[in-house]
Design a protein around this motif. Structure first.
Motif, PDB file in Angstrom:
ATOM      1  N   ILE A 258      -7.219   1.209  -1.954  1.00  0.00           N
ATOM      2  CA  ILE A 258      -6.667   0.085  -1.194  1.00  0.00           C
ATOM      3  C   ILE A 258      -7.579  -1.130  -1.321  1.00  0.00           C
ATOM      4  O   ILE A 258      -7.115  -2.268  -1.468  1.00  0.00           O
ATOM      5  CB  ILE A 258      -6.480   0.485   0.283  1.00  0.00           C
ATOM      6  CG1 ILE A 258      -5.418   1.585   0.402  1.00  0.00           C
ATOM      7  CG2 ILE A 258      -6.100  -0.729   1.123  1.00  0.00           C
ATOM      8  CD1 ILE A 258      -5.280   2.163   1.795  1.00  0.00           C
TER       9      ILE A 258
ATOM     10  N   ILE B  75       0.861  -1.182   0.000  1.00  0.00           N
ATOM     11  CA  ILE B  75       0.000   0.000   0.000  1.00  0.00           C
ATOM     12  C   ILE B  75       0.899   1.234   0.000  1.00  0.00           C
ATOM     13  O   ILE B  75       1.560   1.531   0.993  1.00  0.00           O
ATOM     14  CB  ILE B  75      -0.923   0.024   1.234  1.00  0.00           C
ATOM     15  CG1 ILE B  75      -1.731  -1.271   1.323  1.00  0.00           C
ATOM     16  CG2 ILE B  75      -1.826   1.247   1.194  1.00  0.00           C
ATOM     17  CD1 ILE B  75      -2.578  -1.570   0.112  1.00  0.00           C
TER      18      ILE B  75
ATOM     19  N   ARG C 186      -6.811  -2.912  -4.492  1.00  0.00           N
ATOM     20  CA  ARG C 186      -5.557  -3.672  -4.430  1.00  0.00           C
ATOM     21  C   ARG C 186      -5.773  -4.981  -3.656  1.00  0.00           C
ATOM     22  O   ARG C 186      -5.302  -6.050  -4.077  1.00  0.00           O
ATOM     23  CB  ARG C 186      -4.475  -2.812  -3.767  1.00  0.00           C
ATOM     24  CG  ARG C 186      -3.158  -3.494  -3.425  1.00  0.00           C
ATOM     25  CD  ARG C 186      -2.402  -4.015  -4.642  1.00  0.00           C
ATOM     26  NE  ARG C 186      -2.044  -2.998  -5.598  1.00  0.00           N
ATOM     27  CZ  ARG C 186      -0.943  -2.227  -5.536  1.00  0.00           C
ATOM     28  NH1 ARG C 186      -0.096  -2.368  -4.526  1.00  0.00           N
ATOM     29  NH2 ARG C 186      -0.691  -1.344  -6.489  1.00  0.00           N
TER      30      ARG C 186
ATOM     31  N   TRP D 115      -2.496   6.615  -0.636  1.00  0.00           N
ATOM     32  CA  TRP D 115      -3.637   5.948  -1.254  1.00  0.00           C
ATOM     33  C   TRP D 115      -4.876   6.083  -0.384  1.00  0.00           C
ATOM     34  O   TRP D 115      -4.820   5.883   0.833  1.00  0.00           O
ATOM     35  CB  TRP D 115      -3.334   4.478  -1.481  1.00  0.00           C
ATOM     36  CG  TRP D 115      -2.653   4.198  -2.782  1.00  0.00           C
ATOM     37  CD1 TRP D 115      -1.879   5.058  -3.495  1.00  0.00           C
ATOM     38  CD2 TRP D 115      -2.675   2.968  -3.507  1.00  0.00           C
ATOM     39  NE1 TRP D 115      -1.416   4.446  -4.619  1.00  0.00           N
ATOM     40  CE2 TRP D 115      -1.889   3.165  -4.666  1.00  0.00           C
ATOM     41  CE3 TRP D 115      -3.257   1.734  -3.298  1.00  0.00           C
ATOM     42  CZ2 TRP D 115      -1.684   2.153  -5.603  1.00  0.00           C
ATOM     43  CZ3 TRP D 115      -3.057   0.725  -4.233  1.00  0.00           C
ATOM     44  CH2 TRP D 115      -2.284   0.941  -5.374  1.00  0.00           C
TER      45      TRP D 115
END
Length: 397
Positions: free
Chosen positions: A172, A163, A175, A167
């Motif tokens: 996140i 991370i 991801r 962000w």
């Protein structure tokens, strides 16, 4: 007169008898000496045996941790010929020694004996670089092949999720979804559950800013909930490490997230943190932060796309109009930004502009007229890149 000495004197011993007695006494003394010497030899022998036993015992204490299992010292070392079959997942824990790993492999029938793996481990100078994690190996491998497999990143079956600083939570979630093979909706649902029941009270139920920027190792059976909780735990651990009182944590994370978002050059973080403090103290005259990054977060668009009309609209994250800090962090902060907020340098800077986003050059000043000049430098850079949209304003701090 001489006749008087022809007979022995009364009470005088026979010379032969005296010699015999003397020999007997000497013999007894020699026997006593020999017995004493034997006793000394026996004692010396016993002491030597005890010393050897102690040395052997001490050596065993030192050597045993390098061998696997209680019976490793007498274990017959045998090895599978390899190459192995099937798949076996094994876990190397943080702090595991070569013998610890050997025990795990033997228990899972990856290698034949602990001794074989310990030997292969000792013969490979890179073996000390085996990392903690989950590995997919084969059953009945040759020990040397097992060591090589543990050093091969391709054998890792756990995941890493990185991370980056700055962000926002929704990015996140994407991801995490990608790495775990789930949908973003599943991650968002898990985030709502974590926010409701896992976040510390000072977070106020807002997970934004509590997902620490770092690289995480997760196991194959990890869920979105467990990963999000791991990120929250790291945030709390970093705040605990810095002894931040609970009542100050939310504000600290808001400031750190703004520092992360405003400038790309980490060398400028501390001065941005000082500008935040100076603006909150009223250096602009109205207590506003005037940060593009906060409103860009609130509108979920990049700052150069915010129109003049939008800039003139009151919004909780429009810090050009609303005084003070925004209601939540605007992204994930890392330790560098947190430390910058905790220890900003002394300075009277009230304004800053990144005049060249390509190089990250940012100019700080306490003089508004100089700030206007710096703004024009940014406009000149922007004009050289592309024509600015008619209804946008420049990015600045």
């Amino acid at each position: 007169m001489t006749d008087l000495f022809d007979e022995p004197l009364a009470g005088t011993a026979d010379p032969d008898q005296d010699r015999a007695n003397s020999r007997r006494r000497a013999h007894r003394r020699r026997q006593a000496k020999r017995r004493a010497q034997r006793r000394r030899n026996l004692i010396t022998f016993i002491v030597m045996i005890v010393a050897i036993a102690l040395l052997i015992g001490g050596a065993w204490v030192l050597i045993r941790p390098m061998l696997a299992g209680d019976g490793a010292a007498t274990e017959t070392i045998s090895d599978y010929p390899g190459p192995g079959t099937g798949e076996v997942q094994i876990v190397v824990n943080t702090g595991d020694t070569g013998s610890d790993i050997a025990t795990t492999l033997v228990d899972n029938d990856v290698v034949a004996t602990s001794g074989a793996f310990v030997q292969a481990y000792s013969n490979n100078p890179d073996a000390v670089g085996i990392q903690a994690g989950t590995y997919t190996l084969q059953s009945q491998m040759n020990a040397a092949d097992a060591v090589a497999a543990l050093l091969d990143p391709a054998s890792r079956s756990d995941l890493t999720i990185t991370i980056p600083e700055g962000w926002r939570a929704t990015k996140i979630y994407a991801r995490i979804a990608n790495r775990l093979g789930v949908t973003e909706e599943e991650v968002a649902t898990a985030a709502a559950e974590v926010a409701a029941s896992y976040l510390p009270a000072e977070a106020g139920g807002e997970i934004e800013g509590w997902l620490f920027a770092s690289t995480y190792t997760v196991q194959p059976d990890s869920t979105p909930t467990s990963v999000l909780q791991q990120m929250v735990d790291l945030t709390v651990a970093n705040l605990d490490e810095r002894n931040i009182p609970a009542e100050d944590r939310a504000e600290l994370l808001i400031k750190a997230s703004i520092v992360e978002a405003e400038v790309a050059n980490q060398d400028d973080w501390d001065r941005v943190a000082r500008v935040l403090e100076n603006r909150l103290a009223g250096c602009t005259g109205d207590g506003t932060l005037g940060m593009d990054s906060t409103y860009a977060y609130g509108l979920n668009k990049i700052a150069t796309e915010i129109t003049r009309t939008e800039w003139q609209t009151e919004h909780p994250f429009n810090t050009r109009i609303v005084p003070g800090l925004p209601p939540t962090p605007i992204g994930a902060a890392g330790p560098g930004a947190v430390d910058a907020v905790l220890n900003p340098p002394e300075g009277d800077w009230c304004y800053f502009v990144t005049v060249n986003p390509t190089t990250g050059e940012t100019r700080f000043t306490a003089d508004y007229d100089e700030h206007l000049v710096n703004q024009q430098m940014y406009r000149d850079w922007l004009a050289a890149q592309t024509a600015a949209p008619e209804e946008t304003t420049e990015g600045e701090g």
